[in-house]
Design a protein around this motif. Structure first.
Motif, PDB file in Angstrom:
ATOM      1  N   MET A   1       0.932  -1.101  -0.056  1.00 37.22           N
ATOM      2  CA  MET A   1       0.026   0.005   0.079  1.00 37.22           C
ATOM      3  C   MET A   1       0.801   1.247   0.147  1.00 37.22           C
ATOM      4  O   MET A   1       2.044   1.273   0.700  1.00 37.22           O
ATOM      5  CB  MET A   1      -0.999   0.052   1.288  1.00 37.22           C
ATOM      6  CG  MET A   1      -1.706   1.158   1.369  1.00 37.22           C
ATOM      7  SD  MET A   1      -2.719   1.188   2.858  1.00 37.22           S
ATOM      8  CE  MET A   1      -1.571   1.916   3.924  1.00 37.22           C
ATOM      9  N   THR A   2       0.431   2.112  -0.669  1.00 39.95           N
ATOM     10  CA  THR A   2       1.288   3.679  -0.822  1.00 39.95           C
ATOM     11  C   THR A   2       0.163   4.772  -0.414  1.00 39.95           C
ATOM     12  O   THR A   2      -1.013   4.712  -0.757  1.00 39.95           O
ATOM     13  CB  THR A   2       1.831   3.557  -2.273  1.00 39.95           C
ATOM     14  OG1 THR A   2       2.617   2.741  -2.492  1.00 39.95           O
ATOM     15  CG2 THR A   2       2.519   5.068  -2.287  1.00 39.95           C
ATOM     16  N   LEU A   3       0.724   5.534   0.342  1.00 44.38           N
ATOM     17  CA  LEU A   3       0.084   6.766   0.801  1.00 44.38           C
ATOM     18  C   LEU A   3       0.658   8.035   0.093  1.00 44.38           C
ATOM     19  O   LEU A   3       1.732   8.144   0.251  1.00 44.38           O
ATOM     20  CB  LEU A   3      -0.022   7.011   2.344  1.00 44.38           C
ATOM     21  CG  LEU A   3      -0.721   5.799   3.258  1.00 44.38           C
ATOM     22  CD1 LEU A   3      -0.485   6.340   4.720  1.00 44.38           C
ATOM     23  CD2 LEU A   3      -2.037   5.597   2.793  1.00 44.38           C
ATOM     24  N   ASP A   4      -0.088   8.519  -0.803  1.00 41.52           N
ATOM     25  CA  ASP A   4       0.253   9.673  -1.454  1.00 41.52           C
ATOM     26  C   ASP A   4      -0.328  11.136  -0.674  1.00 41.52           C
ATOM     27  O   ASP A   4      -1.362  11.311  -0.752  1.00 41.52           O
ATOM     28  CB  ASP A   4      -0.054   9.839  -2.733  1.00 41.52           C
ATOM     29  CG  ASP A   4       0.775  10.839  -3.688  1.00 41.52           C
ATOM     30  OD1 ASP A   4       1.654  11.457  -3.337  1.00 41.52           O
ATOM     31  OD2 ASP A   4       0.205  11.189  -4.899  1.00 41.52           O
TER      32      ASP A   4
ATOM     33  N   ASP B   1      -2.688  25.810   2.921  1.00 38.52           N
ATOM     34  CA  ASP B   1      -2.420  24.698   3.488  1.00 38.52           C
ATOM     35  C   ASP B   1      -1.428  25.097   4.621  1.00 38.52           C
ATOM     36  O   ASP B   1      -0.473  26.045   4.693  1.00 38.52           O
ATOM     37  CB  ASP B   1      -1.097  24.036   2.600  1.00 38.52           C
ATOM     38  CG  ASP B   1      -0.597  22.684   2.951  1.00 38.52           C
ATOM     39  OD1 ASP B   1      -1.164  22.267   4.257  1.00 38.52           O
ATOM     40  OD2 ASP B   1       0.295  22.274   2.528  1.00 38.52           O
ATOM     41  N   ARG B   2      -2.068  24.930   5.972  1.00 45.10           N
ATOM     42  CA  ARG B   2      -1.359  25.387   7.277  1.00 45.10           C
ATOM     43  C   ARG B   2      -0.469  24.697   7.676  1.00 45.10           C
ATOM     44  O   ARG B   2       0.200  25.139   8.644  1.00 45.10           O
ATOM     45  CB  ARG B   2      -2.391  25.427   8.134  1.00 45.10           C
ATOM     46  CG  ARG B   2      -3.927  26.396   7.836  1.00 45.10           C
ATOM     47  CD  ARG B   2      -4.928  26.212   8.692  1.00 45.10           C
ATOM     48  NE  ARG B   2      -4.365  26.366  10.034  1.00 45.10           N
ATOM     49  CZ  ARG B   2      -4.968  26.458  11.101  1.00 45.10           C
ATOM     50  NH1 ARG B   2      -6.530  27.101  11.067  1.00 45.10           N
ATOM     51  NH2 ARG B   2      -4.604  26.701  12.376  1.00 45.10           N
ATOM     52  N   LYS B   3       0.043  23.536   7.151  1.00 46.48           N
ATOM     53  CA  LYS B   3       1.169  22.872   7.453  1.00 46.48           C
ATOM     54  C   LYS B   3       1.143  22.632   9.172  1.00 46.48           C
ATOM     55  O   LYS B   3       2.008  22.952   9.818  1.00 46.48           O
ATOM     56  CB  LYS B   3       2.477  23.418   7.325  1.00 46.48           C
ATOM     57  CG  LYS B   3       2.420  23.814   5.921  1.00 46.48           C
ATOM     58  CD  LYS B   3       2.927  22.558   5.111  1.00 46.48           C
ATOM     59  CE  LYS B   3       3.326  22.820   3.464  1.00 46.48           C
ATOM     60  NZ  LYS B   3       3.340  21.492   2.619  1.00 46.48           N
ATOM     61  N   THR B   4      -0.095  22.004   9.712  1.00 45.94           N
ATOM     62  CA  THR B   4      -0.258  21.894  11.370  1.00 45.94           C
ATOM     63  C   THR B   4      -0.306  20.354  11.572  1.00 45.94           C
ATOM     64  O   THR B   4      -0.817  20.187  12.631  1.00 45.94           O
ATOM     65  CB  THR B   4      -1.809  22.637  11.470  1.00 45.94           C
ATOM     66  OG1 THR B   4      -2.369  21.952  10.799  1.00 45.94           O
ATOM     67  CG2 THR B   4      -1.492  23.940  11.180  1.00 45.94           C
ATOM     68  N   GLY B   5       0.673  19.501  10.939  1.00 46.98           N
ATOM     69  CA  GLY B   5       0.619  18.057  11.441  1.00 46.98           C
ATOM     70  C   GLY B   5      -0.488  17.299  10.896  1.00 46.98           C
ATOM     71  O   GLY B   5      -0.687  15.983  11.443  1.00 46.98           O
ATOM     72  N   TYR B   6      -0.838  17.621   9.854  1.00 46.55           N
ATOM     73  CA  TYR B   6      -1.909  16.587   9.174  1.00 46.55           C
ATOM     74  C   TYR B   6      -2.070  17.018   7.635  1.00 46.55           C
ATOM     75  O   TYR B   6      -1.561  18.025   7.228  1.00 46.55           O
ATOM     76  CB  TYR B   6      -3.395  16.800   9.765  1.00 46.55           C
ATOM     77  CG  TYR B   6      -4.184  18.105   9.534  1.00 46.55           C
ATOM     78  CD1 TYR B   6      -4.763  18.354   8.399  1.00 46.55           C
ATOM     79  CD2 TYR B   6      -3.734  19.103  10.758  1.00 46.55           C
ATOM     80  CE1 TYR B   6      -5.381  19.612   8.319  1.00 46.55           C
ATOM     81  CE2 TYR B   6      -4.440  20.523  10.485  1.00 46.55           C
ATOM     82  CZ  TYR B   6      -5.155  20.601   9.235  1.00 46.55           C
ATOM     83  OH  TYR B   6      -5.815  21.905   9.062  1.00 46.55           O
ATOM     84  N   ALA B   7      -2.252  16.017   6.982  1.00 51.26           N
ATOM     85  CA  ALA B   7      -2.542  16.090   5.468  1.00 51.26           C
ATOM     86  C   ALA B   7      -3.880  16.525   5.094  1.00 51.26           C
ATOM     87  O   ALA B   7      -4.997  16.540   5.631  1.00 51.26           O
ATOM     88  CB  ALA B   7      -2.361  14.656   4.742  1.00 51.26           C
ATOM     89  N   GLN B   8      -3.349  17.391   4.023  1.00 52.32           N
ATOM     90  CA  GLN B   8      -4.704  18.042   3.338  1.00 52.32           C
ATOM     91  C   GLN B   8      -5.370  16.893   2.522  1.00 52.32           C
ATOM     92  O   GLN B   8      -6.741  17.282   2.419  1.00 52.32           O
ATOM     93  CB  GLN B   8      -4.165  19.099   2.546  1.00 52.32           C
ATOM     94  CG  GLN B   8      -3.682  20.382   3.149  1.00 52.32           C
ATOM     95  CD  GLN B   8      -4.515  21.116   4.253  1.00 52.32           C
ATOM     96  OE1 GLN B   8      -5.804  21.105   4.031  1.00 52.32           O
ATOM     97  NE2 GLN B   8      -4.148  21.608   5.335  1.00 52.32           N
ATOM     98  N   CYS B   9      -4.891  15.980   1.868  1.00 53.17           N
ATOM     99  CA  CYS B   9      -5.581  15.150   1.203  1.00 53.17           C
ATOM    100  C   CYS B   9      -4.453  13.798   1.197  1.00 53.17           C
ATOM    101  O   CYS B   9      -3.277  14.054   1.043  1.00 53.17           O
ATOM    102  CB  CYS B   9      -5.602  15.746  -0.315  1.00 53.17           C
ATOM    103  SG  CYS B   9      -6.257  14.623  -1.475  1.00 53.17           S
ATOM    104  N   VAL B  10      -5.012  12.541   1.168  1.00 57.70           N
ATOM    105  CA  VAL B  10      -4.395  11.632   1.253  1.00 57.70           C
ATOM    106  C   VAL B  10      -4.926  10.273   0.202  1.00 57.70           C
ATOM    107  O   VAL B  10      -6.046  10.240   0.191  1.00 57.70           O
ATOM    108  CB  VAL B  10      -4.294  10.494   2.633  1.00 57.70           C
ATOM    109  CG1 VAL B  10      -3.502   9.365   2.509  1.00 57.70           C
ATOM    110  CG2 VAL B  10      -4.039  11.606   3.766  1.00 57.70           C
ATOM    111  N   ALA B  11      -4.196  10.104  -0.735  1.00 62.10           N
ATOM    112  CA  ALA B  11      -4.561   9.143  -1.875  1.00 62.10           C
ATOM    113  C   ALA B  11      -3.888   7.817  -1.374  1.00 62.10           C
ATOM    114  O   ALA B  11      -2.764   7.676  -1.113  1.00 62.10           O
ATOM    115  CB  ALA B  11      -4.056   9.519  -3.143  1.00 62.10           C
ATOM    116  N   VAL B  12      -4.874   6.603  -1.440  1.00 61.88           N
ATOM    117  CA  VAL B  12      -4.366   5.409  -0.961  1.00 61.88           C
ATOM    118  C   VAL B  12      -4.316   4.438  -2.239  1.00 61.88           C
ATOM    119  O   VAL B  12      -5.282   4.353  -3.060  1.00 61.88           O
ATOM    120  CB  VAL B  12      -5.320   4.708   0.054  1.00 61.88           C
ATOM    121  CG1 VAL B  12      -4.667   3.300   0.246  1.00 61.88           C
ATOM    122  CG2 VAL B  12      -5.555   5.604   1.340  1.00 61.88           C
ATOM    123  N   THR B  13      -3.298   3.984  -2.645  1.00 57.33           N
ATOM    124  CA  THR B  13      -3.026   3.062  -3.743  1.00 57.33           C
ATOM    125  C   THR B  13      -2.625   1.654  -3.454  1.00 57.33           C
ATOM    126  O   THR B  13      -1.631   1.545  -2.524  1.00 57.33           O
ATOM    127  CB  THR B  13      -1.928   3.843  -4.726  1.00 57.33           C
ATOM    128  OG1 THR B  13      -2.363   5.066  -5.258  1.00 57.33           O
ATOM    129  CG2 THR B  13      -1.839   2.774  -5.637  1.00 57.33           C
TER     130      THR B  13
END
Length: 127
Positions: A1-4, A13-25
């Motif tokens: 599995m890959t997380l993009d 994009d506040r860069k606060t310790g979480y992703a704005q969007c995660v794609a799972v492949t």
């Protein structure tokens, strides 16, 4: 599995310790964890927000472990806070629990089912 991890330059994009969007492949399995409340296995509820947050995360982790997964498999979670005043401590404890792992996140200020509970956390994991 890959997380993009994706962050559009056309959105804030506040860069606060979480992703704005995660794609799972390449995931063969997706696990949906119902809202985990800050209640210990013996039915007791910790008193402070920090103790409750750690307990809710421990409950998320326990549900994932029962499914054969860990916190590193989280791709998204939603935290419901009873009080906006707890948002900074919630963020600090989330980072403490997740370390460098940054799944997608939403935090909602809401009335919680039981007034003794200061938060609830639901999650989605993939493997």
């Amino acid at each position: 599995m890959t997380l993009d991890y994706i962050s559009s330059p056309q959105a804030h994009d506040r860069k606060t310790g979480y992703a704005q969007c995660v794609a799972v492949t390449g995931a063969a399995r997706t696990v949906y964890v119902s809202g985990q409340i800050p209640v210990r296995a013996d039915g007791s509820v910790p008193e402070t927000f920090a103790e409750q947050a750690r307990q809710a995360w421990a409950n998320v982790q326990a549900q994932l472990a029962a499914a054969g997964l860990g916190l590193e498999h989280l791709v998204r979670h939603t935290t419901y806070l009873a009080d906006r005043a707890d948002r900074a401590e919630n963020s600090r404890i989330r980072r403490e629990v997740l370390g460098s792992h940054e799944p997608a996140l939403t935090v909602i200020i809401a009335g919680i089912f039981d007034e003794a509970w200061l938060l609830e956390i639901e999650a989605v994991a993939a493997a």
